[in-house]
Write an enzyme that holds these catalytic residues in place. Structure first.
Site, short mmCIF file in Angstrom:
data_model
loop_
_atom_site.label_atom_id
_atom_site.label_comp_id
_atom_site.label_asym_id
_atom_site.label_seq_id
_atom_site.Cartn_x
_atom_site.Cartn_y
_atom_site.Cartn_z
N ARG A 188 34.77 42.48 48.03
CA ARG A 188 35.36 41.31 48.67
C ARG A 188 35.94 40.39 47.60
NH1 ARG A 188 32.83 36.35 48.99
NH2 ARG A 188 30.83 36.25 47.96
N ASN A 189 35.79 40.76 46.34
CA ASN A 189 36.28 39.97 45.22
C ASN A 189 37.49 40.64 44.59
OD1 ASN A 189 34.17 37.98 45.27
ND2 ASN A 189 32.81 39.61 44.57
#
Length: 98
Positions: free
Chosen positions: A39-40
């Site tokens: 998600r980064n």
């Protein structure tokens, strides 16, 4: 029926259903695949992890799964994460392996 919310319209170059991903893998002729989900923004340590996994199992390619949904306050915006991951893949992965 699944509700894909805004993902398909806001991220048309990124959003894929599982059947679409399987179809792409088949078209590329990959028989063994590794996957990485984040998600980064993707960074060099992530790149190394993916490449080690590919080497260890003899994978033909990697699926980079980007979680782009609305997250917590202060998180990096989805479009920035998407662009960062795309640039990492473009610069550091061989063509036809991602």
């Amino acid at each position: 029926m699944l509700n894909y919310s805004y993902f398909a319209t806001e991220f048309p170059d990124t959003f894929r259903t599982a059947p679409q991903i399987r179809e792409t893998i088949e078209k590329l002729g990959w028989s063994k695949v590794v996957a990485f989900q984040t998600r980064n923004p993707m960074h060099r340590a992530h790149e190394v992890l993916v490449k080690i996994a590919m080497e260890r199992v003899g994978a033909d390619g990697a699926v980079i799964h980007m979680l782009l949904g609305k997250l917590k306050k202060g998180d990096i915006p989805a479009d920035v994460r998407d662009a960062a991951i795309r640039k990492m893949v473009e610069l550091y992965f061989k063509p036809n392996t991602r």
